[in-house]
Design a protein around this motif. Structure first.
Motif, PDB file in Angstrom:
ATOM      1  N   ALA A 111       0.860  -1.132  -0.034  1.00 26.84           N
ATOM      2  CA  ALA A 111       0.021   0.084   0.153  1.00 26.84           C
ATOM      3  C   ALA A 111       0.834   1.254   0.085  1.00 26.84           C
ATOM      4  O   ALA A 111       0.479   2.152  -0.533  1.00 26.84           O
ATOM      5  CB  ALA A 111      -1.005   0.009   1.430  1.00 26.84           C
ATOM      6  N   GLU A 114       2.252   1.943  -3.421  1.00 32.32           N
ATOM      7  CA  GLU A 114       1.126   2.202  -4.285  1.00 32.32           C
ATOM      8  C   GLU A 114       0.811   3.914  -4.142  1.00 32.32           C
ATOM      9  O   GLU A 114       0.682   4.433  -5.120  1.00 32.32           O
ATOM     10  CB  GLU A 114      -0.362   1.521  -4.064  1.00 32.32           C
ATOM     11  CG  GLU A 114      -1.260   2.122  -5.158  1.00 32.32           C
ATOM     12  CD  GLU A 114      -1.053   1.894  -6.558  1.00 32.32           C
ATOM     13  OE1 GLU A 114      -1.547   2.342  -7.353  1.00 32.32           O
ATOM     14  OE2 GLU A 114      -0.169   0.811  -6.643  1.00 32.32           O
ATOM     15  N   CYS A 115       0.928   4.222  -2.747  1.00 36.36           N
ATOM     16  CA  CYS A 115       0.803   5.557  -2.776  1.00 36.36           C
ATOM     17  C   CYS A 115       2.060   6.540  -3.116  1.00 36.36           C
ATOM     18  O   CYS A 115       1.714   7.753  -3.656  1.00 36.36           O
ATOM     19  CB  CYS A 115       0.877   5.821  -1.221  1.00 36.36           C
ATOM     20  SG  CYS A 115      -0.876   5.263  -0.453  1.00 36.36           S
ATOM     21  N   MET A 193      -3.794   4.866   1.566  1.00 33.13           N
ATOM     22  CA  MET A 193      -3.032   3.830   2.099  1.00 33.13           C
ATOM     23  C   MET A 193      -4.013   2.844   3.209  1.00 33.13           C
ATOM     24  O   MET A 193      -3.879   1.581   2.918  1.00 33.13           O
ATOM     25  CB  MET A 193      -2.041   4.219   2.935  1.00 33.13           C
ATOM     26  CG  MET A 193      -1.052   3.321   3.651  1.00 33.13           C
ATOM     27  SD  MET A 193       0.736   3.956   3.738  1.00 33.13           S
ATOM     28  CE  MET A 193       1.440   2.408   4.670  1.00 33.13           C
ATOM     29  N   LEU A 196      -6.511   0.624   1.060  1.00 29.55           N
ATOM     30  CA  LEU A 196      -5.709  -0.687   0.619  1.00 29.55           C
ATOM     31  C   LEU A 196      -5.195  -1.435   1.407  1.00 29.55           C
ATOM     32  O   LEU A 196      -5.451  -2.768   1.188  1.00 29.55           O
ATOM     33  CB  LEU A 196      -4.359  -0.007  -0.100  1.00 29.55           C
ATOM     34  CG  LEU A 196      -4.586   0.770  -1.560  1.00 29.55           C
ATOM     35  CD1 LEU A 196      -3.305   1.454  -2.080  1.00 29.55           C
ATOM     36  CD2 LEU A 196      -5.183  -0.089  -2.543  1.00 29.55           C
ATOM     37  N   ILE A 197      -5.087  -1.064   2.680  1.00 32.58           N
ATOM     38  CA  ILE A 197      -4.382  -1.967   3.718  1.00 32.58           C
ATOM     39  C   ILE A 197      -5.694  -2.927   4.443  1.00 32.58           C
ATOM     40  O   ILE A 197      -5.702  -4.218   4.523  1.00 32.58           O
ATOM     41  CB  ILE A 197      -3.818  -1.249   4.947  1.00 32.58           C
ATOM     42  CG1 ILE A 197      -2.400  -0.730   4.461  1.00 32.58           C
ATOM     43  CG2 ILE A 197      -3.654  -2.195   6.239  1.00 32.58           C
ATOM     44  CD1 ILE A 197      -1.955   0.045   5.533  1.00 32.58           C
TER      45      ILE A 197
END
Length: 212
Positions: A111, A114-115, A193, A196-197
């Motif tokens: 995550a 990705e951020c 984030m 996503l987590i």
């Protein structure tokens, strides 16, 4: 006794107290963490701000009886670290460590990555940890460095995320320690984030190995 990646010095202070006649050297790249390690430390504890590999490269051959490291080896080149530890240790010296495997906390690190991709304007710098992928990879590196393994134990522990305040929890536990230096997580990145987590909350675990 050398403690590589000593952080705030928990292990180093313990070792110094248990071995009052030995010089214990706490090595970490963070001067702020070592300032904490030095507070109230016994007189035989010495703190040195340095990169782990660089520090070992500058040490004399056979100049330490023991080298320990807790959770830090994956933030360097661990096969090269083992080679340098072997040179610095005396004959039959001891290397003891605990290290995460590469799949540890994968949803969190994925995550975060990705951020960084979604918000490049927030990125200050990047780092790529090099945790061992498996026990085979770990033992292969130790054999190449001519270590004899006396003890290995693996562990895999499920991490239960808090129902609320996830980002604060990640910072308080130290999981995001240093990550705020790489990426400004305020606002939209933090929301992404967490989203996503949460979508992979069942896959958050510690997977690690301890070895001597």
């Amino acid at each position: 006794i050398i403690d590589l990646g000593s952080g705030t010095g928990y292990a180093a202070r313990l070792l110094a107290n248990l071995n009052p006649n030995a010089e214990v050297i706490a090595v970490d790249i963070s001067s702020e963490m070592l300032e904490i390690a030095a507070k109230g430390a016994p007189p035989n504890l010495v703190c040195i701000v340095d990169d782990m590999l660089a520090f070992l490269g500058n040490r004399k051959t056979s100049s330490a009886d023991m080298i320990v490291s807790t959770w830090a080896l994956g933030y360097s080149d661990f096969p090269r670290l083992f080679q340098r530890c072997g040179r610095v240790l005396v004959n039959k010296g001891t290397l003891g460590f605990i290290v995460n495997y590469g799949d540890t906390l994968n949803p969190i690190f994925s995550a975060f990555s990705e951020c960084m991709l979604r918000f490049p304007e927030r990125v200050k710098f990047a780092a790529w940890p090099r945790f061992p992928k498996s026990r085979h990879a770990l033992e292969k590196a130790l054999i190449r460095a001519e270590f004899q393994t006396d003890f290995v134990q693996e562990g895999k522990t499920k991490i239960n995320l808090p129902a609320s305040g996830l980002m604060e929890w990640l910072r308080d536990t130290g999981i995001l320690s240093g990550f705020d230096k790489m990426l400004d997580l305020d606002g939209s990145p933090a929301r992404l984030m967490e989203e996503l987590i949460r979508s992979r909350s069942d896959d958050v675990f510690h997977h690690y190995a301890m070895a001597v």
